[in-house]
Design an enzyme around this catalytic site. Sequence first.
Site, mmCIF file in Angstrom:
data_model
loop_
_atom_site.group_PDB
_atom_site.id
_atom_site.type_symbol
_atom_site.label_atom_id
_atom_site.label_comp_id
_atom_site.label_asym_id
_atom_site.label_seq_id
_atom_site.Cartn_x
_atom_site.Cartn_y
_atom_site.Cartn_z
ATOM 1 N N LYS A 9 1.028 -1.391 -0.036
ATOM 2 C CA LYS A 9 0.179 0.456 -0.452
ATOM 3 C C LYS A 9 0.825 1.424 0.017
ATOM 4 O O LYS A 9 1.737 1.334 0.619
ATOM 5 C CB LYS A 9 -0.662 0.285 0.921
ATOM 6 C CG LYS A 9 -1.538 -1.193 1.108
ATOM 7 C CD LYS A 9 -3.232 -0.625 2.700
ATOM 8 C CE LYS A 9 -3.942 -1.861 2.266
ATOM 9 N NZ LYS A 9 -5.274 -2.457 3.806
ATOM 10 N N TYR A 49 -12.901 -3.309 -3.175
ATOM 11 C CA TYR A 49 -13.146 -3.171 -2.042
ATOM 12 C C TYR A 49 -15.393 -3.249 -1.487
ATOM 13 O O TYR A 49 -15.494 -2.003 -0.906
ATOM 14 C CB TYR A 49 -12.613 -1.437 -1.299
ATOM 15 C CG TYR A 49 -11.206 -2.159 -0.099
ATOM 16 C CD1 TYR A 49 -11.021 -3.007 0.013
ATOM 17 C CD2 TYR A 49 -10.515 -0.988 -0.363
ATOM 18 C CE1 TYR A 49 -9.524 -3.487 0.338
ATOM 19 C CE2 TYR A 49 -9.070 -0.818 -0.472
ATOM 20 C CZ TYR A 49 -8.938 -2.253 0.652
ATOM 21 O OH TYR A 49 -7.496 -2.811 0.883
ATOM 22 N N ASN A 112 -2.091 0.155 7.124
ATOM 23 C CA ASN A 112 -1.537 -1.370 7.226
ATOM 24 C C ASN A 112 -0.445 -1.625 6.415
ATOM 25 O O ASN A 112 -0.661 -2.863 6.918
ATOM 26 C CB ASN A 112 -2.879 -2.050 8.189
ATOM 27 C CG ASN A 112 -3.839 -2.128 7.200
ATOM 28 O OD1 ASN A 112 -3.638 -1.756 5.374
ATOM 29 N ND2 ASN A 112 -5.127 -2.596 7.221
ATOM 30 N N HIS A 115 -2.090 -5.576 1.800
ATOM 31 C CA HIS A 115 -3.744 -5.952 1.181
ATOM 32 C C HIS A 115 -3.126 -7.703 0.690
ATOM 33 O O HIS A 115 -1.990 -8.179 0.140
ATOM 34 C CB HIS A 115 -4.757 -6.076 0.172
ATOM 35 C CG HIS A 115 -5.268 -6.415 -0.236
ATOM 36 N ND1 HIS A 115 -6.718 -6.847 0.798
ATOM 37 C CD2 HIS A 115 -4.963 -7.155 -1.569
ATOM 38 C CE1 HIS A 115 -7.260 -7.484 -0.134
ATOM 39 N NE2 HIS A 115 -7.334 -7.785 -1.206
ATOM 40 N N GLU A 126 -8.937 -11.642 -7.516
ATOM 41 C CA GLU A 126 -8.123 -10.454 -7.359
ATOM 42 C C GLU A 126 -6.840 -10.634 -7.461
ATOM 43 O O GLU A 126 -6.468 -9.474 -9.037
ATOM 44 C CB GLU A 126 -7.571 -9.994 -5.839
ATOM 45 C CG GLU A 126 -9.243 -10.126 -4.681
ATOM 46 C CD GLU A 126 -8.628 -9.890 -3.175
ATOM 47 O OE1 GLU A 126 -7.050 -9.863 -3.013
ATOM 48 O OE2 GLU A 126 -9.326 -9.696 -2.564
HETATM 49 P P1 ADP Z 1 -8.186 -7.180 5.381
HETATM 50 O O1 ADP Z 1 -7.624 -5.955 4.397
HETATM 51 O O2 ADP Z 1 -7.621 -7.469 6.713
HETATM 52 O O3 ADP Z 1 -8.234 -7.810 5.161
HETATM 53 P P2 ADP Z 1 -10.666 -5.254 5.315
HETATM 54 O O4 ADP Z 1 -11.142 -6.519 4.157
HETATM 55 O O5 ADP Z 1 -11.988 -5.996 6.651
HETATM 56 O O6 ADP Z 1 -9.457 -6.156 6.117
HETATM 57 O O7 ADP Z 1 -10.245 -4.162 5.371
HETATM 58 C C1 ADP Z 1 -9.594 -3.641 3.831
HETATM 59 C C2 ADP Z 1 -8.382 -2.432 3.841
HETATM 60 O O8 ADP Z 1 -9.564 -1.362 4.398
HETATM 61 C C3 ADP Z 1 -8.147 -2.492 5.335
HETATM 62 O O9 ADP Z 1 -6.816 -3.133 5.065
HETATM 63 C C4 ADP Z 1 -7.727 -1.526 6.289
HETATM 64 O O10 ADP Z 1 -6.654 -0.296 5.601
HETATM 65 C C5 ADP Z 1 -9.520 -0.973 5.855
HETATM 66 N N1 ADP Z 1 -10.361 -0.616 7.012
HETATM 67 C C6 ADP Z 1 -10.777 -2.012 6.976
HETATM 68 N N2 ADP Z 1 -11.788 -1.491 8.580
HETATM 69 C C7 ADP Z 1 -11.320 -0.441 8.879
HETATM 70 C C8 ADP Z 1 -11.706 0.898 9.413
HETATM 71 N N3 ADP Z 1 -12.692 0.918 10.850
HETATM 72 N N4 ADP Z 1 -11.425 2.041 9.859
HETATM 73 C C9 ADP Z 1 -9.817 2.707 8.943
HETATM 74 N N5 ADP Z 1 -9.965 1.669 7.518
HETATM 75 C C10 ADP Z 1 -10.330 0.453 7.684
#
Ligand code: ADP
Length: 153
Positions: A9, A49, A112, A115, A126
């Site tokens: 990212k 997303y 974070n 992905h 994907e």
């Molecule tokens: P992951 O990436 O761990 O599979 P998700 O698919 O639920 O998680 O979410 C996609 C991305 O959206 C996350 O990696 C994070 O960057 C962002 N995200 C998820 N939940 C939140 C939240 N509550 N607040 C802000 N950003 C979020």
Amino acid sequence: MEKTLVIVKPGAIQRGLIGEVIHRFERKGLQLCGMKMIQLTDEILIEHYAHLAQRSFFKRIKDSMMITPVIVCCWKGLDAVHIVHEMAGKTNGREAAQGTIRGDFSVSVQENIIHTSDTLENAKVELARFFSNDEIFDFEQSGLNFLYANNEI
Ligand code: ADP
């Protein structure tokens, strides 16, 4: 062997963590089968997303994914989807276990680092979203006999 998607990212690009992320998967023994830098767009993020479309932070995460180009990679190995997803750690970097990529390099839910695909089914969708067939390379990984027992491969 499975193939899975990793997106490095923008936060990781800006913090100089591209090599660190790639290095972890390489050292694990996974094979890099495709990699490129691309600029994400609103359209592709709405698709990628889609499961978060109703969430209040949807626009914010899309915006943060477009701040710089990203690196998309395809990694291959036995159980690669599970391995890579576990190596990323929990979504929230403050809760992710130490030793995981998010646990070691993130203090944020949103910012974070990477992905990763969460299921084999999603990995296929994907990878097709970000790569054309000729951008994924199937070649023999040298040292395979040192990575796996011969009853595993
Ligand atoms: P992951 O990436 O761990 O599979 P998700 O698919 O639920 O998680 O979410 C996609 C991305 O959206 C996350 O990696 C994070 O960057 C962002 N995200 C998820 N939940 C939140 C939240 N509550 N607040 C802000 N950003 C979020």
